[in-house]
Design an enzyme around this catalytic site. Structure first.
Site, mmCIF file in Angstrom:
data_model
loop_
_atom_site.group_PDB
_atom_site.id
_atom_site.type_symbol
_atom_site.label_atom_id
_atom_site.label_comp_id
_atom_site.label_asym_id
_atom_site.label_seq_id
_atom_site.Cartn_x
_atom_site.Cartn_y
_atom_site.Cartn_z
ATOM 1 N N TYR A 172 4.490 8.127 -2.994
ATOM 2 C CA TYR A 172 4.901 8.501 -1.746
ATOM 3 C C TYR A 172 4.625 7.221 -0.819
ATOM 4 C CZ TYR A 172 3.480 10.801 2.817
ATOM 5 O OH TYR A 172 3.213 11.072 4.002
ATOM 6 N N ARG A 219 -7.800 5.522 7.067
ATOM 7 C CA ARG A 219 -8.092 5.712 8.378
ATOM 8 C C ARG A 219 -8.047 7.163 9.003
ATOM 9 N NH1 ARG A 219 -4.493 2.983 12.490
ATOM 10 N NH2 ARG A 219 -3.582 4.961 11.900
ATOM 11 N N ARG A 229 -3.673 18.519 6.586
ATOM 12 C CA ARG A 229 -2.778 17.687 5.957
ATOM 13 C C ARG A 229 -3.770 16.871 4.928
ATOM 14 N NH1 ARG A 229 -0.591 16.188 11.149
ATOM 15 N NH2 ARG A 229 -1.891 14.441 10.995
ATOM 16 N N PHE A 289 6.463 -10.711 13.892
ATOM 17 C CA PHE A 289 6.894 -9.187 13.451
ATOM 18 C C PHE A 289 6.210 -8.616 12.375
ATOM 19 C CE2 PHE A 289 9.421 -5.732 11.652
ATOM 20 C CZ PHE A 289 9.658 -4.991 12.530
#
Length: 413
Positions: A172, A219, A229, A289
């Protein structure tokens, strides 16, 4: 308020003040001279700023060769993710949309006006996004289209099921985040700002995505449960409770924390890959980044580990702490130092009775060793050094206890 929260942390106060008065611009520099862009590209950056709080600034701070491709890449995947998130779209229609979504990149004028999700604006303006996509060099278009296709197909796997096994959890996270890491890495290499090996090594790139996604899932336990969910893998939480939502109850605090620590340990297994990946990055804007979300992730894991607050409120690092890490994470040496400190924090909190203590300590030891590979260039505080000694000592202690327990059990047969 941020200053008050960091009042006992002088380094964070200094970072907040420095950031407020112009420091750290190399990491979050706003896009200059926006008026020189085409109206369509201006709209794309407007969509980016409206739909991303965390990535908008760092995308705009990328080297010009990557700024536009990564912006379009983000918006394409944001549009795809918005289709997945919209619970008003019938499942059969959603499956079809997800699998064929990449084809709309080559379809001038296509947009979707029936979305009810909070980020529907991207789908409503997708004709502009796809028009800018078609202006990109072919090397970028190939990557964006391929990742969009793979992600769309992958998203259909978990539309009506939850990740049960750890293999499912990894799968997933691969579909929703690992593929993003793989796509970005291929874009970095396509720009020639990074070596070809960065784009070819899908294992390391996938690990970057998994590290971030697992951190977010850990978290966000309370938010996800309250929204009905479920993203924590059943193979883990079923070891500690019958229903995942039961962790919210005070009487289940002990088992809840054990499960939490189990998942943090699993997420930390990706940290060595993060360090290996970052060692290959050479361009400064690409390094910033990639480094900023990774240090935020390990800082969040350190804050969540062995912390029951995860089940009662939102647990996050202080803004001052986040700003300090963001401004410091501009070199491999500073990245190692930050990861070393957060790993030390986890190691210092491992309970002796923790079922996964040995595994956690082994991972902590491995990460700390990797962060120490250039010890001469890293200045560590006395507290950090004492924690390292403590962690190594506890590893030996727990291992010795395990050997004694095994020996006792063997002679008791």
């Amino acid at each position: 308020m941020d200053l008050i929260r960091s009042i006992t942390h002088p380094d964070e106060l200094l970072a907040l003040l420095k950031f407020k008065y112009g420091g750290g611009r190399e990491t979050v520099m706003p896009l200059n001279q926006v008026e020189t862009l085409s109206s369509d590209m201006q709209l794309c950056f407007e969509l980016l700023n409206r739909t991303s709080r965390s990535f908008a600034a760092v995308i705009q701070a990328l080297d010009e060769k990557l700024r536009f491709p990564v912006c379009i890449f983000y918006l394409v995947l944001r549009a795809l993710d918005t289709v997945e998130d919209d619970m008003t779209i019938p499942t059969e229609e959603k499956v079809s949309m997800l699998k064929s979504f990449y084809t709309h990149l080559e379809e001038p004028g296509w947009c979707y006006m029936g979305c009810k999700d909070k980020d529907k604006i991207v789908l409503e303006n997708f004709s502009t996004v796809s028009a800018e996509y078609r202006k990109l060099d072919e090397v970028y278009r190939i990557v964006i289209s391929d990742i969009c296709r793979r992600m769309g197909e992958g998203m259909t796997v978990f539309l009506e099921t939850h990740p049960d096994s750890l293999e499912d959890w990894d799968k997933y996270c691969h579909y929703v985040a690992g593929l993003v890491g793989i796509g970005l890495s291929r874009l970095f290499a396509a720009s020639q700002l990074e070596d070809e090996c960065v784009g070819q090594d899908e294992h390391l790139a996938n690990s970057l995505g998994l590290f971030l996604q697992k951190t977010n899932i850990i978290r966000d336990y309370l938010e996800d449960i309250n929204e009905d969910r479920q993203f924590w893998p059943k193979a883990v939480w079923s070891l500690y409770t019958k229903q995942l939502a039961d962790f919210k109850m005070k009487e289940n605090a002990g088992s809840a924390v054990l499960c939490l620590n189990h998942l943090v340990t699993n997420a930390m297994q990706h940290a060595p890959d993060v360090l290996a990946y970052m060692c290959r990055i050479r361009n400064q804007s690409v390094f910033n980044f990639c480094a900023i979300p990774q240090v935020m992730a390990i800082g969040t894991l350190a804050r969540c580990y062995n912390n029951h607050d995860v089940f009662t409120r939102v647990v996050k690092i202080r803004r001052g702490e986040a700003v300090r890490m963001m401004m410091e994470a501009t070199s491999m040496e500073s990245l190692k130092q930050i990861m070393h400190q957060s790993t030390c924090e986890i190691g210092s909190k491992i309970p002796f009775a923790e079922p996964n203590a040995i595994q956690t300590l082994q991972i902590v030891q491995k990460v700390m060793k990797m962060c120490s590979s250039e010890a001469s260039t890293i200045e560590r505080s006395p507290e950090s050094q004492s924690v390292l000694i403590s962690v190594l000592g506890r590893l030996k202690y727990v291992a010795a206890v395990a050997v004694l327990a095994f020996t006792w059990q063997y002679w008791s047969i």
